[in-house]
Scaffold this active site. Structure first.
Site, PDB file in Angstrom:
ATOM      1  N   LYS B 101      58.115  36.351  29.419  1.00 30.87           N
ATOM      2  CA  LYS B 101      58.576  35.938  30.745  1.00 30.87           C
ATOM      3  C   LYS B 101      57.448  35.983  31.786  1.00 30.87           C
ATOM      4  O   LYS B 101      57.441  35.203  32.731  1.00 30.87           O
ATOM      5  CB  LYS B 101      59.736  36.825  31.194  1.00 30.87           C
ATOM      6  CG  LYS B 101      60.980  36.723  30.291  1.00 30.87           C
ATOM      7  CD  LYS B 101      61.732  35.424  30.486  1.00 30.87           C
ATOM      8  CE  LYS B 101      62.940  35.334  29.552  1.00 30.87           C
ATOM      9  NZ  LYS B 101      63.607  34.034  29.606  1.00 30.87           N
ATOM     10  N   GLU B 123      67.156  35.085  38.701  1.00 30.37           N
ATOM     11  CA  GLU B 123      68.283  35.594  37.922  1.00 30.37           C
ATOM     12  C   GLU B 123      67.683  36.343  36.736  1.00 30.37           C
ATOM     13  O   GLU B 123      66.554  36.062  36.341  1.00 30.37           O
ATOM     14  CB  GLU B 123      69.143  34.436  37.424  1.00 30.37           C
ATOM     15  CG  GLU B 123      68.645  33.748  36.134  1.00 30.37           C
ATOM     16  CD  GLU B 123      67.325  33.004  36.307  1.00 30.37           C
ATOM     17  OE1 GLU B 123      66.949  32.709  37.455  1.00 30.37           O
ATOM     18  OE2 GLU B 123      66.655  32.726  35.282  1.00 30.37           O
ATOM     19  N   SER B 384      58.930  37.363  21.023  1.00 28.53           N
ATOM     20  CA  SER B 384      58.958  37.115  22.462  1.00 28.53           C
ATOM     21  C   SER B 384      58.890  38.365  23.327  1.00 28.53           C
ATOM     22  O   SER B 384      58.485  38.297  24.476  1.00 28.53           O
ATOM     23  CB  SER B 384      60.197  36.305  22.823  1.00 28.53           C
ATOM     24  OG  SER B 384      61.369  36.965  22.373  1.00 28.53           O
TER      25      SER B 384
END
Ligand SMILES: Cc1ncc(COP(=O)(O)O)c(C=O)c1O
Ligand SMILES: Cc1ncc(COP(=O)(O)O)c(C=O)c1O
Lengths: 266, 398, 398, 266
Positions: B101, B123, B384
């Site tokens: 992210k 969010e 990830s």
């Protein structure tokens, strides 16, 4: 491509006609299926002097709505409300003398497909459609499909809409132009924002189509003030809060009467 | 085994979207009119920035000096031995804040500064995007507000406190399923009122144009690095399979982008209970046309996954398009398979993966066991994120 | 400000220890006779391995591919601005498992394999060394048992579960202060019975010879990398100050080793309640002669620090020696200063540091505020680990 | 450098003399300061036929002790035990007719400094010293310092000690050679390990100095078996468990008598 040379449809004709008598237009909103006898609210609206009535098809993810209409949507869905049932309820109604305008999120339109969806609206006696998450640049196809079915697709204009685009929206909108009074979601507010007057003025520069101000208009005073700028108002959350609090059709009729009066005094 | 007709087809995939932000029939900018101009500004700013070597240089420097890029490509030797394939892990878990992210967030935060914004909103589901946003905001001197479903707040306590520690405001969202979908709706609602000084930092390849495109471009660094690393490390240069988990789909999109023009087969792995690409139908949510889980009435249904980052009922529009093209395929794994895969990776390679990433691995394990991956085939899997955030979830289970 | 007499003295510091593992008068192999042979074997194996390019190459590969080295040197721009110095952070928090401990553990685990051992044991305080040990064991197919004080088990729950998830056995130690000191004693006791197949993976530059030397050599990668990175990034090439926190002292030793032969001033920062170097007196504990906190009767006193990794009443023997030489100096900061520094770094740079590392930063902040660091001076600080493990501690405080 | 040509000191002379009568040697252990009247245990030991008595100076971090002696140390420290007080208690004792050997961790020796520490021991009537964490290669200095003070520094040998080193330990140890019976900490065990006999045999190859087996010897049977290989036994945890459980000097005297008997039977 959208046929821009169309003559006005029934919603626009109706609203223009009423406006042209000098009357401030009033379009109250109700979430379809919110109570078992919810269509009684429509009768009450008509009786209180509504010039058009907005019926919301509740959607699971009302991203442009504040808490009141979110809650109304959840309540209606929990009661089993759906496009099909709400339209069936509307089909059973006698002519209320004012146009019915459905509002919902684009997902519900896509779900049935624009053609089938609009045809179903038309069969239920609906002649207008508002899709707040279908902005002008994505709306061409649905505008045409709707027009073909006899439905006027209303576009929204916002205080953030820049100049050439605003004129385009005014031009392409059908029925009326829905002027979003403020940068925010639906929901009651303490006062009408300055942006409301400004936006209405800007829209008027490009069209003589009726302009209704919506979002946040909650009191007779606000309606009166809005009526000074626009051709009328949409009143949603202020209605729905009362409904959620248990107010019946008669209570709403009384509330709308105060708005009617405020608009008429202008 | 290899589906030549699919993999040899040469489509110009994963370039710029068509007009109106379209990937095939998906994408678009289905934003409320009040957000259309804000989206346009983001798109314009991104297009300019992305073409500006200065911006790219600053971002590359932040990614290197602050976020710890490049991340390694780790050969999973013991697990490979057990599975009979050659598995390589692209280690996004080693980035600062612990997931991919950060790649996207640093890009958007830098863009926000360029646009003169002083505040970020976001969010978050797993909390990883929220933590990344709070981090980037602190680093660049911006304010940050993060919307997070109450249910996720409860299961990702650690991340909530991290965000607050970083100076961000965390706003609990108590509507709907109280997860990522509702947090996203709430962030959009909030943005409408503050577009003037606030950038909405969307966390995946979802949302109105330009987000799906922009976020994929910011995540492309995963695939570009992995492509070069594979070229150096693999005998075949390009792996046979490229696998990533798919929530909204940003780590997968970033990974796939590096391999779109190769023969590699692309596999996106969704949670059984959040399989937008594998089982969604056409719809519009959160500003874009894509595939969403819906009931018979067209209402969006609630996703259910043990991995909060996969707990989303839709998928990014480009994935829907890649699926239609046959360029990527989308498969699902269950909560149990994911947990099993997480434990297996911990025990064989000393890596506790995020439960999201464990989904990708669960598919690799299943496909290897089922003989779907020929012995000796090479698999690149994007890991990830790291599993620290999921420890309390796992602890309750085990 | 600069103490020329000290910094310009050219001592051949931080090379190999003298005979019997001596650093000046410190160090040695004060092990029970039952462990002397085991220590000798470790020393011999290490000496051979360290001279073997094959071993070094394998270790370097593990560090790169698995642990994510090199770690970046991050300029702390906003905080530097506030402090009026140029602060650079050596980012050990970005390594796999989240602290510098992995550097040492991968080295020792590889050595254990080379020695034919099938099992690792370790003591742990913060849990970082335990997690690193569990990780290396999983990666190399070894078993792992980690001894951890009951008190630390309670305050580092996350790490306890991580170790178990990685397949390690965690043995609670309920004697004494129930922290690192007691866990170390218990690990030594256990090792006596299992030297044949088990390697004791000591977590810091403490213990009997060869541990202080070996662990420093395995941690030297921090300093070597930082030296090269400073040479590239700093106008002066070498920073004015090199700062690291000191529990046992491994991250500091590894950092200092890269700068021992420069003009840089070396500063080790201890916890106020665990200041072995700053306030200890000569003693022998856990196999080595060094400085320990003791009462008037010669009993070792319990350390107290909010940072479990600094909660040790002694310090590695080489630090005692560096102190005597005047080559490094040792200062202390309080729990409150450390917590304040952690929050400040989070808010200005988007990095939540381990509370251990926050001690180093707290000193930098204090020294900058006090004018002890001249404006514009360059400071290299090793950020030994990330703060995720401390979140529950901080949460209770804030 | 250690003076290897020294003639045996009093501990060694005493033990050699007893051994040479064919007697199995018994050295019970007590943690100094464990109870208010702890020196009564020493009298009981002597009365039960001990050939030497080991007095432990409790240390905060007994890294080579199992739970029993850890607990004994903690208890004594909690009671305020210290080197100074324990030695003061010993000073007050009449001659028990057997050598007193102090055992402790090296930190307590270093704390006072070897010379002062040994001088204090000597003043308290102690003639032997065991420091389990001071292995042979670190012990030269203390061996000399102790010798100068009239204290014999006993070295430990372990099953893991390899060959040339074992001979060196046997040679350099003073008083006796402390043979650690097993690879482990102090503490009671179910049986004597095979390593005990083996180690004793190996030590014997290089020295005729008395060899006492310690660690884990808990029962008369074990003492008897140990006595077959070594010159005698050290019994620590088995004593201290009883003390911790509340046994008084008379109880311990009875227990030691069983060990004495077992050794004598051999
Ligand atoms: C570690 C991790 N992996 C994957 C995801 C899913 O996001 P995306 O599908 O956008 O990569 C998340 C989302 O929070 C995440 O935290
Ligand atoms: C993050 C971190 N820093 C520092 C330390 C202290 O160890 P050392 O002094 O050996 O570097 C620890 C020990 O657990 C740690 O976890």
């Amino acid at each position: 491509m959208t046929n821009l040379t169309l003559t006005p449809g029934p919603v626009e004709r109706h609203l223009r006609a009423r406006r042209d008598t000098g009357r401030g237009l009033l379009m109250p909103y109700v979430t379809g299926g919110i109570t078992p006898g919810w269509t009684d609210y429509l009768r009450a609206f008509a009786a209180a002097g509504a010039d058009a009535i907005e019926v919301g098809l509740p959607f699971s993810d009302p991203t442009l709505d504040g808490v009141t209409i979110q809650q109304a949507s959840d309540t209606a869905l929990a009661r089993g409300a759906s496009t099909r049932r709400i339209l069936a309820d509307l089909s059973g109604l006698p002519d209320l003398g004012v146009p019915l305008v459905v509002s919902t999120y684009y997902n519900l339109v896509l779900h049935d497909g624009g053609e089938a969806f609009c045809a179903a609206l038309r069969r239920a006696g609906v002649t207008g459609l508002i899709v707040p998450d279908l902005p002008m640049h994505e709306a061409d196809e649905l505008t045409d499909v709707a027009a073909a079915a006899g439905i006027e697709l209303v576009l929204l204009a916002s205080p953030a809409t820049p100049e050439p685009r605003l004129a385009e929206i005014s031009r392409r909108s059908r029925g009326f132009v829905y002027a979003v009074s403020l940068m925010g979601t639906t929901g009651e507010r303490a006062a009408l924002g300055a942006s409301a007057a400004e936006l209405t003025t800007r829209i008027r520069r490009g069209t003589d189509r009726p302009v209704l101000l919506g979002f946040g208009i909650s009191t007779p005073d606000q309606a009166r003030e809005a009526g000074r700028h626009a051709d009328g108002v949409v009143v949603g959350a202020a209605v729905m809060r009362r409904v959620l609090d248990g107010a019946g059709p008669d209570d709403l009729r009384a509330f709308l009467a105060t708005l009617r009066q405020a608009l008429d005094q202008e | 085994m290899r589906d030549v007709s699919t993999s040899s087809r040469s489509v110009p995939t994963m370039g710029e979207p068509r007009a109106l932000g379209r990937f095939g029939e998906y994408g678009g900018r289905y934003a409320p009119e009040s957000l259309v101009e804000a989206c346009r500004e983001v798109a314009e700013a991104f297009r300019e920035a992305w073409a500006d070597p200065g911006f790219r240089g600053t971002l590359a420097e932040l990614l290197a000096l602050h976020a710890g890029r490049p991340t390694p490509l780790t050969p999973a030797r013991r697990l490979s031995g057990e599975l009979g394939v050659r598995l390589y892990l692209k280690r996004e878990d080693l980035t600062h804040t612990g997931s991919h992210k950060i790649n996207n967030v640093l890009g958007q935060a830098l863009l926000a500064v360029r646009m003169g914004r002083r505040r970020l909103i976001a969010e978050t589901g797993a909390g990883q995007h929220g933590v990344a946003t709070a981090t980037a905001a602190a680093l660049l001197g911006l304010e940050a507000t993060v919307f997070m479903g109450q249910r996720d707040i409860e299961r990702q306590e650690l991340n909530v406190f991290r965000m607050r520690m970083l100076g961000a405001e965390v706003v609990p969202v108590t509507t709907g399923s109280r997860t990522l979908k509702d947090a996203t709706s709430e962030a959009m609602r909030h943005w409408v009122g503050v577009t003037g000084d606030t950038h909405y930092c969307v966390g995946s390849v979802v949302g109105p144009d330009p987000y799906p495109w922009m976020v994929r471009e910011f995540q492309r660094v995963i695939g570009d690095e992995a492509r070069a690393q594979c070229a150096a490390a693999l005998p075949t240069g390009v792996p046979d399979q490229v696998v990533a988990c798919v929530g909204g789909g940003s780590n997968a999109a970033g990974t796939f982008a590096g391999f779109a023009d190769t023969q590699a087969r692309l596999v996106g792995v969704e949670a059984e209970g959040g399989a937008g690409a594998a089982r969604g139908r056409l719809g519009v949510l959160h500003g874009c046309r894509s595939l969403f889980l819906q009931d018979d009435d067209g209402q969006i249904t609630q996703a259910h996954s043990i991995a909060p980052g996969l707990d989303y009922p839709g998928v990014g529009p480009e994935h829907a398009h890649l699926r239609d093209l046959g360029r990527a395929r989308y498969v699902t794994v269950t909560d149990d398979e994911a947990v099993g895969a997480a434990i297996r990776l911990a025990r064989t390679e000393g890596i506790v993966p995020a439960l999201e990433s464990a989904h990708a691995l669960a598919w690799v394990i299943r496909a290897a066991d089922a003989g779907e991956l020929p012995a000796g085939s090479t698999v690149l899997m994007t890991l990830s994120g790291r599993g620290d955030k999921d420890i309390s979830t796992l602890k309750e289970l085990l």
